[in-house]
Motif scaffolding. Structure first.
Motif, PDB file in Angstrom:
ATOM      1  N   SER A   1      -0.584   7.308  -9.102  1.00  0.00           N
ATOM      2  CA  SER A   1      -1.501   8.432  -8.889  1.00  0.00           C
ATOM      3  C   SER A   1      -2.882   7.971  -8.463  1.00  0.00           C
ATOM      4  CB  SER A   1      -1.585   9.267 -10.155  1.00  0.00           C
ATOM      5  OG  SER A   1      -2.043   8.481 -11.240  1.00  0.00           O
ATOM      6  N   SER A   2      -3.167   6.649  -8.556  1.00  0.00           N
ATOM      7  CA  SER A   2      -4.511   6.172  -8.157  1.00  0.00           C
ATOM      8  C   SER A   2      -4.413   5.003  -7.233  1.00  0.00           C
ATOM      9  CB  SER A   2      -5.312   5.778  -9.381  1.00  0.00           C
ATOM     10  OG  SER A   2      -4.631   4.818 -10.156  1.00  0.00           O
TER      11      SER A   2
ATOM     12  N   LEU B   1       0.828  -1.205   0.000  1.00  0.00           N
ATOM     13  CA  LEU B   1       0.000   0.000   0.000  1.00  0.00           C
ATOM     14  C   LEU B   1       0.865   1.259   0.000  1.00  0.00           C
ATOM     15  CD1 LEU B   1      -2.857  -1.109   2.404  1.00  0.00           C
ATOM     16  CD2 LEU B   1      -3.049  -0.610  -0.049  1.00  0.00           C
ATOM     17  N   TRP B   2       1.976   1.230   0.739  1.00  0.00           N
ATOM     18  CA  TRP B   2       2.896   2.361   0.736  1.00  0.00           C
ATOM     19  C   TRP B   2       3.448   2.576  -0.676  1.00  0.00           C
ATOM     20  CZ3 TRP B   2       8.119   2.364  -0.477  1.00  0.00           C
ATOM     21  CH2 TRP B   2       8.773   3.578  -0.297  1.00  0.00           C
TER      22      TRP B   2
ATOM     23  N   ARG C   1       2.166   1.619  -3.527  1.00  0.00           N
ATOM     24  CA  ARG C   1       1.089   2.092  -4.410  1.00  0.00           C
ATOM     25  C   ARG C   1       0.845   3.583  -4.209  1.00  0.00           C
ATOM     26  NH1 ARG C   1      -4.928  -0.484  -4.359  1.00  0.00           N
ATOM     27  NH2 ARG C   1      -5.541   1.304  -3.130  1.00  0.00           N
ATOM     28  N   HIS C   2       0.792   4.005  -2.972  1.00  0.00           N
ATOM     29  CA  HIS C   2       0.555   5.422  -2.668  1.00  0.00           C
ATOM     30  C   HIS C   2       1.729   6.292  -3.134  1.00  0.00           C
ATOM     31  CE1 HIS C   2      -0.717   9.009  -0.527  1.00  0.00           C
ATOM     32  NE2 HIS C   2       0.477   9.061   0.019  1.00  0.00           N
ATOM     33  N   ARG C   3       2.929   5.822  -2.925  1.00  0.00           N
ATOM     34  CA  ARG C   3       4.122   6.606  -3.235  1.00  0.00           C
ATOM     35  C   ARG C   3       4.406   6.691  -4.728  1.00  0.00           C
ATOM     36  NH1 ARG C   3       8.674   8.887  -3.277  1.00  0.00           N
ATOM     37  NH2 ARG C   3      10.563   8.570  -2.157  1.00  0.00           N
TER      38      ARG C   3
END
Length: 161
Positions: free
Chosen positions: A160-161, A152-153, A155-157
């Protein structure tokens, strides 16, 4: 540039994307299936050992819960294969990929619960209950970090989605 190309960054049709995603998903499922099947196989043998009858009622309840969770995880992680077989050739692969992905995620959550309960039972027996819960909490925190926190980190970092 078409709509699918913009979303994925690849020059592929919706069907090609579904095929690629299906291949990726099946490779991921193979890893999880192997782990849950080995764990489940060992769990099934415990009840037939002399040690089982000496377990406390609490430990036997943890064992039964673990076996049911393991069976459920096995079902969810094998589900994508059955889903693909049943819908194959029906031209609904994008929808099949979405459902298989959901089954896989549920299977991973059930595998997490199975491993947590198995670890709790083993450590309760091995340490006679001393510090077992804290060891389980530490290992589960590690699982959560590896399986969900870092992905999740990332993906977030990095998206953009």
């Amino acid at each position: 540039m078409g709509h699918a190309e913009h979303r994925t960054g690849r020059d592929e049709t919706e069907d090609e994307r579904a095929d690629r995603m299906w291949g990726d998903l099946i490779q991921e499922v193979r890893v999880a299936q192997t782990g849950v099947q080995i764990l489940f196989g060992f769990l099934l043998t415990v009840v037939f050992t002399p040690k089982y009858v000496t377990l406390s009622d609490t430990d036997q309840a943890i064992y039964i819960t673990t076996v049911v969770l393991g069976a459920s995880a096995t079902g969810a992680l094998i589900g994508p294969v059955s889903l693909h077989r049943v819908v194959s050739g029906r031209r609904i692969k994008p929808q099949a990929v979405a459902w298989a992905s959901r089954l896989t995620f549920v299977g991973l959550l059930l595998l997490l619960a199975t491993m947590t309960c198995a670890l709790l039972l083993i450590l309760r027996v091995a340490t006679h209950g001393d510090h077992a819960i804290w060891l389980v909490v530490a290992v589960v925190a590690w699982y959560l970090l590896c399986w969900f926190g870092l992905p999740l980190w990332a993906r977030h970092r990095h998206t953009s989605s």
